[in-house]
Enzyme design. Structure first.
Site, PDB file in Angstrom:
ATOM      1  N   GLY A   1       2.556 -24.606  -2.400  1.00 56.42           N
ATOM      2  CA  GLY A   1       3.002 -23.712  -3.558  1.00 56.42           C
ATOM      3  C   GLY A   1       2.156 -23.254  -4.570  1.00 56.42           C
ATOM      4  N   GLY A   2       0.840 -23.954  -4.476  1.00 50.34           N
ATOM      5  CA  GLY A   2      -0.362 -23.318  -5.754  1.00 50.34           C
ATOM      6  C   GLY A   2      -0.297 -21.817  -6.077  1.00 50.34           C
ATOM      7  N   LYS A   3      -0.092 -21.106  -4.713  1.00 49.33           N
ATOM      8  CA  LYS A   3      -0.169 -19.614  -5.337  1.00 49.33           C
ATOM      9  C   LYS A   3       1.092 -19.301  -5.757  1.00 49.33           C
ATOM     10  CE  LYS A   3      -4.140 -19.202  -2.021  1.00 49.33           C
ATOM     11  NZ  LYS A   3      -3.727 -20.732  -1.278  1.00 49.33           N
TER      12      LYS A   3
ATOM     13  N   ARG B   1       6.628 -29.156   4.616  1.00 50.36           N
ATOM     14  CA  ARG B   1       5.823 -28.562   3.579  1.00 50.36           C
ATOM     15  C   ARG B   1       6.882 -27.575   2.710  1.00 50.36           C
ATOM     16  NH1 ARG B   1       0.237 -28.545   4.318  1.00 50.36           N
ATOM     17  NH2 ARG B   1       0.013 -26.422   3.774  1.00 50.36           N
TER      18      ARG B   1
ATOM     19  N   ASP C   1       9.572 -18.743  10.743  1.00 48.38           N
ATOM     20  CA  ASP C   1       8.343 -18.276  11.183  1.00 48.38           C
ATOM     21  C   ASP C   1       8.193 -16.864  10.746  1.00 48.38           C
ATOM     22  OD1 ASP C   1       6.321 -17.152  12.712  1.00 48.38           O
ATOM     23  OD2 ASP C   1       6.949 -18.162  14.579  1.00 48.38           O
ATOM     24  N   GLY C   2       7.044 -16.740  10.019  1.00 50.50           N
ATOM     25  CA  GLY C   2       6.790 -15.461   9.404  1.00 50.50           C
ATOM     26  C   GLY C   2       6.638 -14.277  10.200  1.00 50.50           C
TER      27      GLY C   2
ATOM     28  N   ASP D   1      -0.947 -16.015   3.149  1.00 55.15           N
ATOM     29  CA  ASP D   1      -2.175 -17.141   3.003  1.00 55.15           C
ATOM     30  C   ASP D   1      -2.014 -17.923   4.269  1.00 55.15           C
ATOM     31  OD1 ASP D   1      -3.927 -19.061   2.204  1.00 55.15           O
ATOM     32  OD2 ASP D   1      -2.365 -19.837   0.820  1.00 55.15           O
TER      33      ASP D   1
ATOM     34  N   CYS E   1      -0.417  -6.074   1.268  1.00 52.05           N
ATOM     35  CA  CYS E   1      -0.548  -7.262   1.992  1.00 52.05           C
ATOM     36  C   CYS E   1      -2.161  -7.862   1.485  1.00 52.05           C
ATOM     37  CB  CYS E   1      -1.084  -7.459   3.492  1.00 52.05           C
ATOM     38  SG  CYS E   1       0.815  -7.087   4.210  1.00 52.05           S
TER      39      CYS E   1
HETATM   40  C1  LIG Z   1      -3.143 -22.289   3.802  1.00 52.37           C
HETATM   41  S1  LIG Z   1      -1.472 -22.885   3.916  1.00 52.37           S
HETATM   42  C2  LIG Z   1      -0.709 -22.363   2.690  1.00 52.37           C
HETATM   43  C3  LIG Z   1      -1.230 -22.604   1.305  1.00 52.37           C
HETATM   44  C4  LIG Z   1      -0.208 -22.067   0.170  1.00 52.37           C
HETATM   45  N1  LIG Z   1      -0.168 -20.629   0.078  1.00 52.37           N
HETATM   46  C5  LIG Z   1      -0.713 -22.534  -1.284  1.00 52.37           C
HETATM   47  O1  LIG Z   1      -1.222 -21.884  -1.910  1.00 52.37           O
HETATM   48  O2  LIG Z   1      -0.323 -23.867  -1.465  1.00 52.37           O
HETATM   49  C6  LIG Z   1      -0.901 -21.959   5.275  1.00 52.37           C
HETATM   50  C7  LIG Z   1       0.568 -22.467   5.525  1.00 52.37           C
HETATM   51  O3  LIG Z   1       1.089 -21.459   6.550  1.00 52.37           O
HETATM   52  C8  LIG Z   1       2.018 -22.033   7.390  1.00 52.37           C
HETATM   53  N2  LIG Z   1       2.407 -21.615   8.457  1.00 52.37           N
HETATM   54  C9  LIG Z   1       1.881 -21.878   9.683  1.00 52.37           C
HETATM   55  N3  LIG Z   1       2.488 -21.067  10.771  1.00 52.37           N
HETATM   56  C10 LIG Z   1       3.286 -20.380   9.980  1.00 52.37           C
HETATM   57  C11 LIG Z   1       4.178 -19.344  10.479  1.00 52.37           C
HETATM   58  N4  LIG Z   1       4.332 -18.904  11.819  1.00 52.37           N
HETATM   59  N5  LIG Z   1       4.941 -18.578   9.581  1.00 52.37           N
HETATM   60  C12 LIG Z   1       5.009 -18.998   8.359  1.00 52.37           C
HETATM   61  N6  LIG Z   1       4.164 -19.976   7.807  1.00 52.37           N
HETATM   62  C13 LIG Z   1       3.228 -20.648   8.662  1.00 52.37           C
HETATM   63  C14 LIG Z   1       1.683 -23.805   7.048  1.00 52.37           C
HETATM   64  O4  LIG Z   1       2.756 -24.604   7.398  1.00 52.37           O
HETATM   65  C15 LIG Z   1       0.801 -23.755   5.947  1.00 52.37           C
HETATM   66  O5  LIG Z   1       1.732 -24.225   5.084  1.00 52.37           O
END
Ligand SMILES: C[S@@+](CC[C@H](N)C(=O)[O-])C[C@H]1O[C@@H](n2cnc3c(N)ncnc32)[C@H](O)[C@@H]1O
Length: 319
Positions: A189-191, A213, A241-242, A259, A308
């Site tokens: 959640g930082g961003k 998470r 799932d995004g 991200d 994006c």
């Molecule tokens: C780089 S981290 C994000 C850090 C976050 N944006 C921050 O600033 O704190 C990438 C994130 O993508 C998530 N992730 C992995 N596969 C994903 C998917 N298919 N759909 C959505 N999120 C996914 C992971 O659980 C992880 O928390």
């Protein structure tokens, strides 16, 4: 080639009494066990040297040194907290807001070019940087640690520690007043928090695939935002799932932050535990670039989202 003998005891039912018979098996050593074993950190560094030296060229040696050094944090100031003197106290320790410093530096750099272009570029830069996002860092070369952030009278914390570079994609997103924003991979959640510091977001959807998470993300927002802000009409949190979000939801957004999951390079080069360069995680690692691309493209196509920002580190896929 080494082989070992394993013994097992079996019950012989043909006799009146139960007897134990010793059996012997010869077990062949699998070829995979004879492959040289590199620590995951060594493999990671080898991969980075191979690919980043081509992609980043002259910049790679200094980035490599920075990556192998202790992580330097920034303190993202939480404008929702009324804790007194947060900025003053950090400044008294020698910290400076790196966003305003870099902004001034760019202005100086630009003013040495053609004056009309320079003025336009610097005005655009200034207007795209939200004055509400402040991230304080210790001076160059100073790796002092920040004290844990203190709460205000309602328990809301004064700052959030993160890698200062994490603020950059949020600045690049250039959120304008009244925008609806989707943060597709949001945890922890930082961003998301940096996005909210702009005070421009009208509606925010924060999603992350990982349930644990997403819980962390929820806890972060609870510690940094007033209760009334956590209303579902303003901030919607999901764990999906995004890649499928765009297929099930017919929403459109002004801004989307993607991200993507990455190889977490500093961790991969420094820590053996939970390292994506472990041989057992080779397939997962090699699939990352595809996952990253799908996360960026699929939902965008499905709903026509307007913009994006892909926060993508180059991911070396080969072993
Ligand atoms: C780089 S981290 C994000 C850090 C976050 N944006 C921050 O600033 O704190 C990438 C994130 O993508 C998530 N992730 C992995 N596969 C994903 C998917 N298919 N759909 C959505 N999120 C996914 C992971 O659980 C992880 O928390």
């Amino acid at each position: 080639m080494a082989a070992y003998v394993c013994t097992r005891f079996c019950i012989n039912k043909s006799k009146d009494s139960i007897r134990f018979i010793q059996r012997r098996f010869r077990v062949k050593t699998k070829w995979a066990a004879t492959r040289p074993k590199f620590p995951a950190t060594e493999l990671a560094l080898h991969n980075f040297d191979t690919s980043y030296s081509i992609q980043l060229r002259d910049l790679w040696p200094s980035i490599r040194v920075a990556m192998l050094c202790e992580q330097k944090y920034g303190a993202l100031i939480n404008s929702f907290s009324s804790a007194p003197n947060v900025i003053n106290e950090l400044e008294a320790q020698g910290c400076k807001d790196f966003i305003s410093i870099d902004c001034t530096r760019n202005e100086v750099h630009l003013s040495s070019q053609d004056s009309t272009t320079s003025h336009r570029a610097s005005t655009e830069l200034q207007s795209s940087i939200s004055p509400d996002i402040k991230c304080l860092v210790f001076p160059k070369g100073d790796i002092s640690r920040f004290k844990p952030a203190g709460p205000d009278s309602s328990g809301i914390l004064g700052y959030y520690l993160l890698d200062a570079a994490s603020v950059l994609p949020v600045l690049a997103l250039d959120v304008q007043a009244g925008h609806t924003v989707l943060d597709l991979c949001a945890a922890p959640g930082g961003k998301t928090l940096a996005l909210l510091q702009t005070h421009s977001v009208n509606y925010l959807w924060a999603n992350d695939l990982s349930g644990s998470r997403t819980m962390r993300l929820r806890r972060t927002l609870q510690s940094y935002l007033p209760k009334e802000f956590l209303d579902e009409n303003k901030i919607h949190i999901t764990s999906t799932d995004g890649r499928q979000l765009g297929m099930t939801e017919e929403k459109s957004f002004d801004r989307v932050l993607v991200d993507v999951p990455c190889t977490t390079d500093r961790h991969s080069a420094m820590v053996e535990e939970n390292n994506i360069f472990k041989r057992s995680r080779t397939k997962e690692r090699q699939k990352l670039p595809l996952l990253q691309t799908q996360l960026l493209l699929d939902p965008g196509h499905a709903t026509g989202w307007k913009s994006c920002v892909l926060y993508l580190f180059p991911v070396p896929a080969a072993e």
